[in-house]
Design a protein around this motif. Sequence first.
Motif, PDB file in Angstrom:
ATOM      1  N   SER A  83      31.111 -29.240  16.177  1.00 32.08           N
ATOM      2  CA  SER A  83      31.076 -28.327  17.326  1.00 32.08           C
ATOM      3  C   SER A  83      30.805 -26.875  16.922  1.00 32.08           C
ATOM      4  N   ILE A  84      29.745 -26.665  16.187  1.00 37.04           N
ATOM      5  CA  ILE A  84      29.410 -25.340  15.648  1.00 37.04           C
ATOM      6  C   ILE A  84      29.267 -24.285  16.746  1.00 37.04           C
ATOM      7  N   PRO A  85      28.538 -24.540  17.842  1.00 37.45           N
ATOM      8  CA  PRO A  85      28.436 -23.505  18.881  1.00 37.45           C
ATOM      9  C   PRO A  85      29.798 -23.071  19.431  1.00 37.45           C
ATOM     10  N   TYR A  86      30.725 -23.997  19.520  1.00 36.47           N
ATOM     11  CA  TYR A  86      32.070 -23.682  20.001  1.00 36.47           C
ATOM     12  C   TYR A  86      32.764 -22.713  19.044  1.00 36.47           C
ATOM     13  N   TRP A  87      32.597 -22.932  17.734  1.00 38.30           N
ATOM     14  CA  TRP A  87      33.210 -22.069  16.726  1.00 38.30           C
ATOM     15  C   TRP A  87      32.534 -20.705  16.667  1.00 38.30           C
ATOM     16  N   GLU A  88      31.260 -20.647  16.976  1.00 33.88           N
ATOM     17  CA  GLU A  88      30.529 -19.378  16.953  1.00 33.88           C
ATOM     18  C   GLU A  88      30.845 -18.497  18.159  1.00 33.88           C
ATOM     19  N   ASN A  89      31.397 -19.078  19.221  1.00 35.30           N
ATOM     20  CA  ASN A  89      31.697 -18.345  20.445  1.00 35.30           C
ATOM     21  C   ASN A  89      32.972 -17.513  20.248  1.00 35.30           C
ATOM     22  N   PRO A  90      32.881 -16.178  20.300  1.00 39.41           N
ATOM     23  CA  PRO A  90      34.057 -15.323  20.076  1.00 39.41           C
ATOM     24  C   PRO A  90      35.224 -15.606  21.014  1.00 39.41           C
ATOM     25  N   VAL A  91      34.967 -16.139  22.201  1.00 36.93           N
ATOM     26  CA  VAL A  91      36.018 -16.433  23.170  1.00 36.93           C
ATOM     27  C   VAL A  91      37.027 -17.437  22.598  1.00 36.93           C
ATOM     28  N   ASN A  92      36.585 -18.310  21.706  1.00 35.54           N
ATOM     29  CA  ASN A  92      37.445 -19.366  21.185  1.00 35.54           C
ATOM     30  C   ASN A  92      38.291 -18.941  19.987  1.00 35.54           C
ATOM     31  N   GLY A  93      38.136 -17.708  19.521  1.00 31.23           N
ATOM     32  CA  GLY A  93      39.032 -17.139  18.519  1.00 31.23           C
ATOM     33  C   GLY A  93      38.748 -17.460  17.068  1.00 31.23           C
ATOM     34  N   ALA A  94      37.708 -18.238  16.791  1.00 34.32           N
ATOM     35  CA  ALA A  94      37.436 -18.630  15.406  1.00 34.32           C
ATOM     36  C   ALA A  94      36.126 -18.063  14.860  1.00 34.32           C
ATOM     37  N   ALA A  95      35.406 -17.282  15.627  1.00 39.89           N
ATOM     38  CA  ALA A  95      34.067 -16.842  15.223  1.00 39.89           C
ATOM     39  C   ALA A  95      34.075 -16.041  13.921  1.00 39.89           C
ATOM     40  N   VAL A  96      35.028 -15.147  13.754  1.00 39.72           N
ATOM     41  CA  VAL A  96      35.082 -14.328  12.528  1.00 39.72           C
ATOM     42  C   VAL A  96      35.429 -15.203  11.326  1.00 39.72           C
ATOM     43  N   GLY A  97      36.381 -16.096  11.491  1.00 40.85           N
ATOM     44  CA  GLY A  97      36.731 -17.017  10.414  1.00 40.85           C
ATOM     45  C   GLY A  97      35.591 -17.954  10.082  1.00 40.85           C
ATOM     46  N   TYR A  98      34.914 -18.455  11.113  1.00 43.72           N
ATOM     47  CA  TYR A  98      33.767 -19.344  10.910  1.00 43.72           C
ATOM     48  C   TYR A  98      32.661 -18.615  10.140  1.00 43.72           C
ATOM     49  N   ALA A  99      32.384 -17.376  10.508  1.00 43.95           N
ATOM     50  CA  ALA A  99      31.351 -16.601   9.810  1.00 43.95           C
ATOM     51  C   ALA A  99      31.719 -16.413   8.339  1.00 43.95           C
TER      52      ALA A  99
END
Length: 132
Positions: A83-99
């Motif tokens: 679910s990469i797009p979900y992780w990239e979405n800042p609303v879900n809280g993981a975008a910075v960690g995912y990056a």
Amino acid sequence: MPYILNNAPNPMAIAEREIGVAAEIQFTAFTSCIGVVVLLNGSLTAVHLALTAADGGAFDVAAANVVLAALPAGYTSSIVIGSIPYWENPVNGAAVGYAALTAGLINSTLYPLANGTYGAEIDGGVITPTFV
């Protein structure tokens, strides 16, 4: 509480926040999860990542560092699947960690997919995603 990874008792059923090692791996079903798989010397190391730590804290840069440190030194390639797009979405809280996670991976290929059950095997010396 930090993001803690546990050893998977079965590399063909790697659950959330577990790490497994084998020539062929499979994750339990992904809803909002992603998997990281790396190849080293004919063996795959796979981590099933959840958006949150066991205590509910978000996957952040510290969590990314835990995952990166758990990967074997000297691996030659990696994939991120799920679910990469979900992780990239800042609303879900993981975008910075995912990056931070993806920036730290070596020779990585991304496989953005919908919810499902995924795994990987080695085919011709490369990581090949599998689908159930």
